[in-house]
Scaffold this motif. Structure first.
Motif, PDB file in Angstrom:
ATOM      1  N   VAL A 169       0.881  -1.168   0.000  1.00  0.00           N
ATOM      2  CA  VAL A 169       0.000   0.000   0.000  1.00  0.00           C
ATOM      3  C   VAL A 169       0.914   1.213   0.000  1.00  0.00           C
ATOM      4  CG1 VAL A 169      -1.703   1.307   1.303  1.00  0.00           C
ATOM      5  CG2 VAL A 169      -1.868  -1.187   1.198  1.00  0.00           C
ATOM      6  N   PHE A 170       0.803   2.020  -1.032  1.00  0.00           N
ATOM      7  CA  PHE A 170       1.706   3.147  -1.181  1.00  0.00           C
ATOM      8  C   PHE A 170       1.270   4.330  -0.323  1.00  0.00           C
ATOM      9  CE2 PHE A 170       2.356   0.522  -4.863  1.00  0.00           C
ATOM     10  CZ  PHE A 170       3.726   0.386  -4.836  1.00  0.00           C
ATOM     11  N   ILE A 171       2.259   4.953   0.304  1.00  0.00           N
ATOM     12  CA  ILE A 171       2.040   6.160   1.111  1.00  0.00           C
ATOM     13  C   ILE A 171       2.375   7.330   0.194  1.00  0.00           C
ATOM     14  CG2 ILE A 171       2.716   7.447   3.170  1.00  0.00           C
ATOM     15  CD1 ILE A 171       3.853   4.639   4.182  1.00  0.00           C
ATOM     16  N   PRO A 172       1.424   8.240  -0.017  1.00  0.00           N
ATOM     17  CA  PRO A 172       1.709   9.344  -0.941  1.00  0.00           C
ATOM     18  C   PRO A 172       2.856  10.206  -0.414  1.00  0.00           C
ATOM     19  CG  PRO A 172      -0.275   9.803   0.317  1.00  0.00           C
ATOM     20  CD  PRO A 172       0.126   8.386   0.644  1.00  0.00           C
ATOM     21  N   ALA A 173       3.646  10.736  -1.337  1.00  0.00           N
ATOM     22  CA  ALA A 173       4.716  11.648  -0.942  1.00  0.00           C
ATOM     23  C   ALA A 173       4.095  12.865  -0.262  1.00  0.00           C
ATOM     24  CB  ALA A 173       5.517  12.077  -2.158  1.00  0.00           C
ATOM     25  N   PHE A 174       4.675  13.260   0.860  1.00  0.00           N
ATOM     26  CA  PHE A 174       4.186  14.457   1.543  1.00  0.00           C
ATOM     27  C   PHE A 174       5.349  15.343   1.931  1.00  0.00           C
ATOM     28  CE2 PHE A 174       4.345  11.010   4.653  1.00  0.00           C
ATOM     29  CZ  PHE A 174       4.992  11.559   5.747  1.00  0.00           C
ATOM     30  N   LYS A 175       5.053  16.635   1.996  1.00  0.00           N
ATOM     31  CA  LYS A 175       6.079  17.640   2.271  1.00  0.00           C
ATOM     32  C   LYS A 175       6.156  17.939   3.760  1.00  0.00           C
ATOM     33  CE  LYS A 175       5.558  19.721  -2.239  1.00  0.00           C
ATOM     34  NZ  LYS A 175       5.234  20.879  -3.023  1.00  0.00           N
TER      35      LYS A 175
END
Length: 128
Positions: A114-120
């Motif tokens: 399950v991919f974790i979206p890139a976050f800033k």
């Protein structure tokens, strides 16, 4: 907030700048993040491990791998969610994190990502 759905599992991420402090005689920047994992599928699933890629504005990279999240391996029935908070230290006032969770589907017996979206991660004082 950023969100992403993979194989019926929704990941939502909120971030917060926690402040600066000295570690090993250097200024570091502390960030907190809150993640909600929501099972929107029809199957019972369990988070077994995590993988993180962390990159700061100075191009320092870090990879973090391990079992579960904050010492837990949450099992989620359809419609259930699990929320946890954690954090990281950067050498710069901004950076990014991304990654994935390895999960087990109890209906099929198969592992899946399950991919974790890139976050800033941004310190407010460093933004234009």
């Amino acid at each position: 907030m950023v969100q992403q759905v993979t194989s019926g599992i929704k990941i939502s991420v909120d971030t917060e700048f926690e402040g600066t402090f000295y570690k090993d005689y250097k200024v570091t920047f502390a960030f907190g993040y809150k993640i909600t994992i929501e099972n929107q599928s029809k199957d019972v699933v369990q988070l077994t491990s995590r993988y993180w890629h962390i990159l700061d504005a100075l191009n320092h990279e870090e990879t973090v791998e391990g079992e579960g999240v904050i010492g837990q391996k949450p099992m989620l029935s359809p419609g259930q969610s699990h929320t946890y908070t954690s954090g990281c230290l950067l050498n710069a006032p901004f950076g990014t994190m991304s990654g994935h969770y390895n999960m087990m589907n109890f209906s099929t017996g198969k592992l899946f990502k399950v991919f974790i979206p890139a976050f800033k991660l941004n310190a407010p004082f460093a933004l234009n």
